[in-house]
Scaffold this motif. Structure first.
Motif, PDB file in Angstrom:
ATOM      1  N   TYR A   1      -7.507   0.986  -0.309  1.00  0.00           N
ATOM      2  CA  TYR A   1      -7.397  -0.606   0.778  1.00  0.00           C
ATOM      3  C   TYR A   1      -8.318  -1.827   0.250  1.00  0.00           C
ATOM      4  O   TYR A   1      -8.381  -3.410   0.170  1.00  0.00           O
ATOM      5  CB  TYR A   1      -7.654  -0.902   2.228  1.00  0.00           C
TER       6      TYR A   1
ATOM      7  N   CYS B   1       2.762  -2.694   4.257  1.00  0.00           N
ATOM      8  CA  CYS B   1       1.780  -1.171   4.584  1.00  0.00           C
ATOM      9  C   CYS B   1       3.112  -0.156   5.944  1.00  0.00           C
ATOM     10  O   CYS B   1       3.650  -1.139   6.105  1.00  0.00           O
ATOM     11  CB  CYS B   1       0.638  -1.383   5.434  1.00  0.00           C
ATOM     12  N   HIS B   2       3.102   1.092   5.266  1.00  0.00           N
ATOM     13  CA  HIS B   2       3.666   1.756   5.738  1.00  0.00           C
ATOM     14  C   HIS B   2       3.455   1.572   7.104  1.00  0.00           C
ATOM     15  O   HIS B   2       4.151   1.903   8.198  1.00  0.00           O
ATOM     16  CB  HIS B   2       3.675   3.022   5.319  1.00  0.00           C
TER      17      HIS B   2
ATOM     18  N   SER C   1       5.598  -4.200   8.518  1.00  0.00           N
ATOM     19  CA  SER C   1       4.867  -2.499   8.729  1.00  0.00           C
ATOM     20  C   SER C   1       6.275  -1.943   9.083  1.00  0.00           C
ATOM     21  O   SER C   1       7.185  -2.566   9.057  1.00  0.00           O
ATOM     22  CB  SER C   1       3.545  -1.877   9.106  1.00  0.00           C
TER      23      SER C   1
ATOM     24  N   MET D   1      -7.186  -0.506   8.562  1.00  0.00           N
ATOM     25  CA  MET D   1      -6.326  -2.135   7.957  1.00  0.00           C
ATOM     26  C   MET D   1      -5.918  -3.131   8.648  1.00  0.00           C
ATOM     27  O   MET D   1      -6.100  -4.243   7.866  1.00  0.00           O
ATOM     28  CB  MET D   1      -4.492  -1.776   7.757  1.00  0.00           C
TER      29      MET D   1
ATOM     30  N   TYR E   1      -0.566   6.244   4.147  1.00  0.00           N
ATOM     31  CA  TYR E   1      -2.058   6.409   4.861  1.00  0.00           C
ATOM     32  C   TYR E   1      -1.636   6.661   6.575  1.00  0.00           C
ATOM     33  O   TYR E   1      -1.013   5.906   7.301  1.00  0.00           O
ATOM     34  CB  TYR E   1      -2.808   6.205   3.873  1.00  0.00           C
TER      35      TYR E   1
ATOM     36  N   THR F   1       1.295  -0.882  -0.212  1.00  0.00           N
ATOM     37  CA  THR F   1      -0.270   0.386  -0.240  1.00  0.00           C
ATOM     38  C   THR F   1       1.054   0.732  -0.461  1.00  0.00           C
ATOM     39  O   THR F   1       1.956   1.442   0.176  1.00  0.00           O
ATOM     40  CB  THR F   1      -0.567   0.042   1.122  1.00  0.00           C
TER      41      THR F   1
END
Length: 135
Positions: free
Chosen positions: A50, A62-63, A93, A79, A40, A37
């Motif tokens: 998502y 994902c960050h 992440s 998420m 966000y 992703t």
């Protein structure tokens, strides 16, 4: 010596027929479906991006962390809902540097391993050990 493959000590990259030199335990390579992703902020409301996460994803990148898993309370609830929907084997992440670690999912997230692989320890100095996961 030199070159890649053939000695069973390679980096696991490349294709091939699953036969390695001398590594009888190694099974034929299975494909993994990975979805990454964009960044966000943690959300409590729907994120249409998502929704694009396929139901058969194996690894989700994902960050920021997912709510409740290696997040020190700052993870993304939205998420978490999508992790429950797709049930990936692994979620990786970072972002919350002090929450570096590994956790196993519970409830709807059972069967998912969560990794916060942030590598900055104090401020922005590197200091955490690498996280290595066999999948």
């Amino acid at each position: 010596g030199g070159g890649g493959g053939g000695d069973g000590g390679g980096d696991g990259g490349g294709g091939g027929d699953g036969e390695g030199g001398g590594d009888g335990d190694r099974k034929a390579k299975k494909s993994l479906k990975v979805h990454g992703t964009n960044f966000y902020w943690p959300m409590k409301t729907a994120n249409p991006y998502y929704d694009a996460i396929a139901d058969d994803v194996d690894v989700l990148l994902c960050h920021g962390p997912v709510k409740g898993y290696c997040d020190e309370g700052g993870g993304c609830e939205t998420m978490l809902t999508h992790v429950g929907r797709v049930n990936p084997r692994l979620v990786v992440s970072g972002h919350v540097h002090s929450a570096h670690g590994v956790a196993e999912g519970k409830g709807r997230a059972r069967g998912t391993t969560f990794v916060n692989a942030a590598n900055a320890r104090k401020g922005y100095s590197m200091g955490w050990d690498a996280v290595v996961i066999d999948i």
